[in-house]
Design an enzyme around this catalytic site. Structure first.
Site, mmCIF file in Angstrom:
data_model
loop_
_atom_site.group_PDB
_atom_site.id
_atom_site.type_symbol
_atom_site.label_atom_id
_atom_site.label_comp_id
_atom_site.label_asym_id
_atom_site.label_seq_id
_atom_site.Cartn_x
_atom_site.Cartn_y
_atom_site.Cartn_z
ATOM 1 N N GLY A 1 0.616 -1.291 0.080
ATOM 2 C CA GLY A 1 -0.009 -0.118 0.156
ATOM 3 C C GLY A 1 0.947 1.652 0.293
ATOM 4 N N CYS A 2 2.251 1.016 -0.768
ATOM 5 C CA CYS A 2 2.935 1.961 -0.777
ATOM 6 C C CYS A 2 2.718 3.165 -2.328
ATOM 7 C CB CYS A 2 4.277 2.072 0.365
ATOM 8 S SG CYS A 2 3.829 0.983 1.706
ATOM 9 N N GLN A 3 2.974 4.145 -2.167
ATOM 10 C CA GLN A 3 3.535 4.714 -3.156
ATOM 11 C C GLN A 3 5.392 4.664 -3.486
ATOM 12 O OE1 GLN A 3 2.143 8.804 -3.093
ATOM 13 N NE2 GLN A 3 0.238 8.206 -3.846
ATOM 14 N N SER A 4 5.766 4.447 -3.147
ATOM 15 C CA SER A 4 7.171 3.290 -3.109
ATOM 16 C C SER A 4 7.145 2.512 -2.487
ATOM 17 C CB SER A 4 8.202 4.332 -2.015
ATOM 18 O OG SER A 4 7.750 4.672 -0.794
#
Lengths: 133, 407
Positions: free
Chosen positions: A46-49
């Site tokens: 669930g991370c953009q990175s």
């Protein structure tokens, strides 16, 4: 450095540039995570990175965490999270007031679910480990 | 003459400051801001006009029902559909596509068929077909686009065949800005006997849409991207096709005769609108479509095209910035990668500068990966975007470059 010292240091920082510079420095000082842990198994979702978190249990029952990210600021934020949680007993981990600490650091926005930078997911994972390890 | 400054005054949120900086809103592709006219209309309804539709035998209910149905008529005109009976209100475009998949798809698709989509689809026009394929067993084919994001006729024709039952394609990519040659694609699909669904979420916002001219069988869009409220979407379907489709959900407002043991269903569009609909949102959407049409869709297109040219020229000044998706004639969507800066890090700096962009895979993860990235930073335009927004975006990019270069 512990979290109280970090909060004190933060009070001397003016504006977001200095703050982010300091956070990036914290990330750069983070002990490097062995690339063999850069796998889906250790990924925080669930991370953009990309964010990785690796737990281990110490003989005294405390939990040690290593973390990494491919984004600089996120890596620095991870360093702060580890400062709060790593090398603590499960009871101490459960007692960490993460919201309060981030508010004192003026970084509450990074705990917002819409940021999806993985900090919330990371703290949840740490708490889960504290319950099962 | 398109007066963008006058347009901006209609959008109160644009004058709000963000982190002490002017609000530079470049995320209209995710959801657009609302003009005062739409906000006022919503307020009026709740203040003076509200009740349920289609069931009360009193003045308020009569009035609101006729407003709700007038909104349907406005959508019909906006799309130039033949009849308002071809306009189904849904929650959003995602629900519109799911509705087609679970009613038309379950009834008409079999395991020997093929459904064709493009590489440029976002999850809403990909996942429903994957799920239906797993259930029915048809083949889900994906036609390739060119590396610059443009449409490839050879690939499309190669994938289209006698077994193709449905082509489900975006009108305009939410990542690349590519506008597909819909009319010609639809004709080619009809030539092999396939039906065509257009995911027009981005498309309808930026240009005039004429479903009769396109001759598409289905078209889906979301109200919140067309300057209307959230919670309202549209499914257009040709009358004959909708009439042959079974209901989507079951309940009140979609039935004809009900006994304890059996029920017959109403005609479209009521058949597909079970339960109390999003009444206020539908009327708000009608108002938003009025707003766009008062400005003139051609004028909006011309304004945005001019901004696209300006963005191209300004972006070329930023060394190390790569635009992903450079199809000729693309719309106002700019996905970029900057050498040496992670999109997530870039987003932190842009936010501090008051610049709102989207970071990540834009609900189109396979497409972003196909273009060679895991994550991109996207700036997208609306009808209120001006040159100052683009200048601020470029300045923030340069600032981020300087900031991270020091590390």
């Amino acid at each position: 450095m512990n979290i109280e010292e970090l909060i004190e240091n933060f009070e001397f920082l003016d504006g977001w540039e200095d703050k982010y510079r300091y956070i990036i420095d914290l990330g750069e000082k983070l002990p490097p995570l062995d690339v063999k842990f850069h796998t889906d198994e250790w990924k925080v979702r669930g991370c953009q990175s990309q964010v990785w978190l690796v737990p281990s249990k110490r003989p005294d029952g405390s939990l040690h965490f290593e973390g990494d990210s491919d984004a600089m600021i996120v890596k620095g934020l991870i360093a702060i999270v580890l400062m709060m949680y790593s090398d603590k007993s499960p009871a101490e981990i459960k007692a960490v007031a993460v919201d309060d600490i981030f508010a004192k650091l003026g970084l509450s926005e990074h705990l917002s679910p819409s940021r999806r930078n993985g900090l919330i997911a990371m703290t949840e994972k740490i708490r889960a480990y504290a319950g099962i390890l | 003459m398109y007066d963008v400054e006058a347009v901006r005054r209609d959008f109160p949120v644009l004058s709000r400051s963000i982190n002490g900086k002017p609000n530079t809103f470049l995320d209209s592709g995710a959801s657009a801001q609302k003009p005062q006219q739409v906000i006022d209309r919503i307020m009026e309804i709740y203040t003076r006009e509200y009740s349920n539709v289609h069931r009360g035998s009193y003045l308020l209910s009569e009035e609101i029902t006729s407003e709700y149905e007038a909104a349907r008529k406005k959508v019909q005109k906006f799309l130039n559909a033949e009849s308002e009976r071809e306009v189904v209100f849904t929650r959003n475009a995602t629900e519109s596509i799911n509705l087609v998949a679970s009613t038309w798809g379950r009834k008409f698709l079999t395991r020997i068929d093929e459904v064709l989509i493009s590489e440029a689809e976002h999850h809403a026009n990909l996942v429903p077909w994957q799920m239906l394929r797993d259930e029915i067993g048809f083949e889900l084919k994906i036609f390739k686009i060119n590396d610059d994001g443009s449409f490839n006729w050879d690939e499309y024709r190669r994938c289209l065949g006698g077994k193709t039952k449905l082509v489900a394609v975006t009108g305009m990519s939410n990542v690349l800005g590519t506008i597909f040659p819909l009319k010609e694609m639809i004709r080619a699909a009809h030539d092999v006997g396939a039906k065509v669904l257009v995911d027009a979420c981005q498309y309808v916002v930026h240009q005039k849409t004429d479903v009769q001219d396109l001759d598409c069988d289905f078209l889906a869009f979301s109200g919140h991207k067309t300057y209307g409220p959230t919670g309202i979407g549209v499914l257009y379907g040709k009358a004959g096709i909708l009439a042959a489709m079974p209901p989507y959900q079951f309940g009140g407002d979609m039935v004809d005769v009900v006994t304890y043991q059996t029920t017959t269903f109403d005609e479209p569009p009521a058949r597909f609108e079970a339960g109390t609909p999003a009444i206020v949102q539908a009327i708000g959407l009608g108002k938003a479509l009025d707003y766009m049409q008062n400005l003139g869709m051609e004028n909006i297109t011309a304004h945005e095209n001019e901004l696209v040219d300006y963005m191209h020229s300004r972006l070329s000044e930023v060394k190390g910035a790569h635009e992903v998706g450079t199809a000729p004639g693309k719309g106002g969507v700019f996905s970029i990668a900057v050498d040496g800066i992670h999109p997530q890090d870039l987003a932190f700096i842009l936010d501090k500068e008051g610049v709102a962009v989207r970071v990540g895979h834009h609900c189109a993860a396979p497409l972003v990966r196909r273009m060679g990235y895991e994550s991109l930073t996207r700036a997208s335009f609306g009808l209120y975007t001006n040159h100052v927004d683009i200048d601020r975006f470029i300045e923030a990019l340069l600032k981020a470059k300087t900031f991270f270069a020091a590390h």
